[in-house]
Design a protein around this motif. Structure first.
Motif, PDB file in Angstrom:
ATOM      1  N   GLN A 119       2.033  -6.294  -5.956  1.00 26.35           N
ATOM      2  CA  GLN A 119       1.662  -5.413  -7.056  1.00 26.35           C
ATOM      3  C   GLN A 119       2.246  -3.893  -6.442  1.00 26.35           C
ATOM      4  N   LEU A 120       3.006  -3.357  -7.002  1.00 21.39           N
ATOM      5  CA  LEU A 120       3.881  -2.176  -6.766  1.00 21.39           C
ATOM      6  C   LEU A 120       2.782  -1.238  -6.659  1.00 21.39           C
ATOM      7  N   SER A 121       1.877  -0.789  -7.553  1.00 25.12           N
ATOM      8  CA  SER A 121       0.679   0.115  -7.486  1.00 25.12           C
ATOM      9  C   SER A 121       0.069  -0.105  -6.106  1.00 25.12           C
ATOM     10  N   GLU A 122      -0.282  -1.152  -5.804  1.00 25.69           N
ATOM     11  CA  GLU A 122      -1.279  -1.686  -4.692  1.00 25.69           C
ATOM     12  C   GLU A 122      -0.189  -1.598  -3.633  1.00 25.69           C
ATOM     13  N   ILE A 123       0.994  -1.635  -3.428  1.00 27.17           N
ATOM     14  CA  ILE A 123       1.812  -1.439  -2.282  1.00 27.17           C
ATOM     15  C   ILE A 123       1.722   0.229  -1.974  1.00 27.17           C
ATOM     16  N   VAL A 124       1.729   0.963  -3.077  1.00 31.21           N
ATOM     17  CA  VAL A 124       1.555   2.477  -2.843  1.00 31.21           C
ATOM     18  C   VAL A 124       0.207   2.868  -2.199  1.00 31.21           C
ATOM     19  N   GLU A 125      -0.650   2.256  -2.903  1.00 34.27           N
ATOM     20  CA  GLU A 125      -2.124   2.487  -2.567  1.00 34.27           C
ATOM     21  C   GLU A 125      -2.295   2.162  -1.039  1.00 34.27           C
ATOM     22  N   ARG A 126      -1.660   1.260  -0.407  1.00 37.12           N
ATOM     23  CA  ARG A 126      -1.699   0.775   0.961  1.00 37.12           C
ATOM     24  C   ARG A 126      -1.055   1.626   2.114  1.00 37.12           C
ATOM     25  N   GLN A 127      -0.039   2.662   1.416  1.00 41.45           N
ATOM     26  CA  GLN A 127       0.428   3.518   2.413  1.00 41.45           C
ATOM     27  C   GLN A 127      -0.103   4.745   2.206  1.00 41.45           C
ATOM     28  N   ALA A 128      -1.361   4.916   1.882  1.00 39.10           N
ATOM     29  CA  ALA A 128      -2.276   6.132   1.754  1.00 39.10           C
ATOM     30  C   ALA A 128      -2.365   6.749   3.540  1.00 39.10           C
ATOM     31  N   ASP A 129      -2.632   5.930   4.200  1.00 40.83           N
ATOM     32  CA  ASP A 129      -2.670   6.296   5.787  1.00 40.83           C
ATOM     33  C   ASP A 129      -1.452   6.313   6.590  1.00 40.83           C
ATOM     34  N   GLY A 130      -0.085   5.906   5.925  1.00 38.15           N
ATOM     35  CA  GLY A 130       1.262   6.326   6.614  1.00 38.15           C
ATOM     36  C   GLY A 130       2.041   5.241   5.806  1.00 38.15           C
ATOM     37  N   TRP A 131       3.261   5.943   5.826  1.00 39.80           N
ATOM     38  CA  TRP A 131       4.335   5.090   5.042  1.00 39.80           C
ATOM     39  C   TRP A 131       4.890   3.967   5.836  1.00 39.80           C
ATOM     40  N   PHE A 132       5.252   2.871   4.923  1.00 37.98           N
ATOM     41  CA  PHE A 132       5.675   1.678   5.774  1.00 37.98           C
ATOM     42  C   PHE A 132       6.959   1.663   6.463  1.00 37.98           C
ATOM     43  N   LEU A 133       7.545   2.947   6.364  1.00 36.43           N
ATOM     44  CA  LEU A 133       8.891   2.883   7.264  1.00 36.43           C
ATOM     45  C   LEU A 133       8.258   3.505   8.589  1.00 36.43           C
ATOM     46  N   PHE A 134       7.332   4.065   8.407  1.00 40.63           N
ATOM     47  CA  PHE A 134       6.780   4.432  10.018  1.00 40.63           C
ATOM     48  C   PHE A 134       5.653   3.415  10.715  1.00 40.63           C
ATOM     49  N   THR A 135       4.749   2.904   9.595  1.00 37.45           N
ATOM     50  CA  THR A 135       3.915   1.908  10.244  1.00 37.45           C
ATOM     51  C   THR A 135       4.330   0.429  10.532  1.00 37.45           C
ATOM     52  N   GLY A 136       5.534   0.239   9.917  1.00 36.63           N
ATOM     53  CA  GLY A 136       5.972  -1.059   9.903  1.00 36.63           C
ATOM     54  C   GLY A 136       6.793  -1.609  11.026  1.00 36.63           C
ATOM     55  N   HIS A 137       6.850  -0.791  12.063  1.00 37.50           N
ATOM     56  CA  HIS A 137       7.523  -1.070  13.149  1.00 37.50           C
ATOM     57  C   HIS A 137       8.953  -1.101  12.951  1.00 37.50           C
ATOM     58  N   ALA A 200      13.353   2.198  -3.190  1.00 35.56           N
ATOM     59  CA  ALA A 200      13.246   2.543  -1.734  1.00 35.56           C
ATOM     60  C   ALA A 200      12.063   3.235  -1.655  1.00 35.56           C
ATOM     61  N   THR A 201      11.634   4.361  -2.172  1.00 37.86           N
ATOM     62  CA  THR A 201      10.537   5.340  -2.320  1.00 37.86           C
ATOM     63  C   THR A 201       9.189   4.664  -2.414  1.00 37.86           C
ATOM     64  N   THR A 202       9.071   3.525  -3.274  1.00 42.44           N
ATOM     65  CA  THR A 202       7.903   2.831  -3.455  1.00 42.44           C
ATOM     66  C   THR A 202       7.727   1.895  -2.116  1.00 42.44           C
ATOM     67  N   MET A 203       8.672   1.427  -1.794  1.00 41.98           N
ATOM     68  CA  MET A 203       8.336   0.163  -0.964  1.00 41.98           C
ATOM     69  C   MET A 203       8.454   0.838   0.647  1.00 41.98           C
ATOM     70  N   PHE A 204       9.203   1.684   0.857  1.00 36.71           N
ATOM     71  CA  PHE A 204       9.190   2.365   2.260  1.00 36.71           C
ATOM     72  C   PHE A 204       8.826   3.428   2.443  1.00 36.71           C
ATOM     73  N   LEU A 205       8.815   4.709   1.448  1.00 34.89           N
ATOM     74  CA  LEU A 205       8.335   5.890   1.818  1.00 34.89           C
ATOM     75  C   LEU A 205       7.077   6.310   1.058  1.00 34.89           C
ATOM     76  N   GLY A 206       6.232   5.481   0.695  1.00 35.57           N
ATOM     77  CA  GLY A 206       4.780   5.744   0.380  1.00 35.57           C
ATOM     78  C   GLY A 206       4.807   6.023  -1.238  1.00 35.57           C
ATOM     79  N   GLY A 207       5.610   5.884  -1.914  1.00 38.44           N
ATOM     80  CA  GLY A 207       5.908   6.181  -3.336  1.00 38.44           C
ATOM     81  C   GLY A 207       5.408   7.439  -3.645  1.00 38.44           C
ATOM     82  N   TRP A 208       4.223   7.836  -4.340  1.00 40.17           N
ATOM     83  CA  TRP A 208       3.862   9.258  -4.837  1.00 40.17           C
ATOM     84  C   TRP A 208       2.875   9.743  -3.861  1.00 40.17           C
ATOM     85  N   MET A 209       2.629   8.893  -2.658  1.00 39.25           N
ATOM     86  CA  MET A 209       1.513   9.386  -1.741  1.00 39.25           C
ATOM     87  C   MET A 209       2.213  10.471  -0.854  1.00 39.25           C
TER      88      MET A 209
END
Length: 287
Positions: A119-137, A200-209
């Motif tokens: 779920q795209l909205s949920e994926i963005v919510e889960r990047q509140a503490d850090g964008w996936f590009l940085f937390t995903g190793h 790319a923004t939504t999946m890796f760079l935290g969307g609107w976070m």
């Protein structure tokens, strides 16, 4: 910017011309298939908190399915025009888009494995503490780089602009189109550029976070002042800038080089990367 408005007016007022021997139904259907695919994909993007048209629990899956309809439109355009140059352009474009869709799908799957949801909205919510590009190793960074290359190829932008290689194929699959029919192809190309950057923004760079750094309370508070939609548009702008930078930096590839890059290098790398991400998630090796 006035140039764009003038272009739109010109396309709206030009006569729509149909070649004599064209398959009229397919010829007229093709531009609509392409633009519908773009709009369906666009509807999935969460531009702001709670601001998306379609919010499914299988958002990423729908996004990939909707974006692949565009290929059919392009093949119909080449076939329906009854022009050998259009047909060659459409076949090239079809081969290119079907090939690079695999890389886009696998790099997005890598992030889905990491996020644990489609779920795209949920994926963005889960990047509140850090964008996936940085937390995903490392796998997240590899997936991001592959996604950028494959996304550039998917939207037919240089150095992968073979389907529209002006110097050798006149204009590829939309050679015979005029007026607003051509306008739809033109619009879809730039809309797809925005969508590729938006995904790319939504999946890796935290969307609107906003950008948050753990422990920097003052910095985080300042970042929260900037509206979410501004964050989203700025990130999309940066990704679009990078994709356009590619175009003006590298020379165009030959068709065999283009397909070799996907099937011999990007695809195996992507599969290994996906496996690596699964191992990281299964053994909890990420922070």
């Amino acid at each position: 910017s006035i140039q764009v408005i003038c272009d739109v007016l010109k396309m709206l007022t030009k006569e729509i011309f149909t070649p004599k021997d064209a398959d009229r139904f397919l010829y007229n259907l093709a531009p609509f298939m392409v633009i519908i695919a773009s709009f369906l994909t666009f509807a999935c993007l969460p531009i702001n908190k709670g601001m998306e048209v379609l919010n499914f629990n299988v958002g990423v899956f729908f996004l990939l399915a909707a974006s692949s309809i565009g290929v059919i439109g392009i093949l119909l355009a080449g076939w329906g025009s009854n022009n050998k140059f259009s047909l060659i352009g459409a076949m090239r474009s079809g081969a290119q888009m079907i090939s690079y869709e695999l890389s886009i799908g696998l790099s997005l799957m890598t992030m889905v494995v990491f996020a644990g949801t489609m779920q795209l909205s949920e994926i963005v919510e889960r990047q509140a503490d850090g964008w996936f590009l940085f937390t995903g190793h490392i796998p997240a960074v590899i997936a991001f780089l592959i996604y950028l290359v494959a996304g550039t190829a998917e939207t037919n932008r240089g150095p992968f602009d073979l389907p529209e290689a002006d110097s050798e194929l006149t204009a590829g699959y939309h050679t015979e189109y005029s007026g607003m029919h051509f306008g739809f192809f033109y619009l879809a190309e730039y809309l797809n550029l925005f969508i590729v950057a938006g995904v790319a923004t939504t999946m890796f760079l935290g969307g609107w976070m906003p950008l948050h750094i753990a422990g920097w309370e003052g910095f985080n508070a300042v970042m929260d002042f900037i509206p979410s939609i501004v964050w989203f548009l700025v990130k999309v702008g940066v990704v679009i800038f990078v994709i356009m930078w590619f175009k003006w930096t590298f020379p165009r590839l030959r068709i065999d080089q283009l397909l070799k890059l996907e099937w011999k290098y990007l695809l195996p790398l992507n599969l290994l990367n996906l496996l690596l991400m699964v191992i990281i998630v299964a053994f909890g090796l990420h922070f």
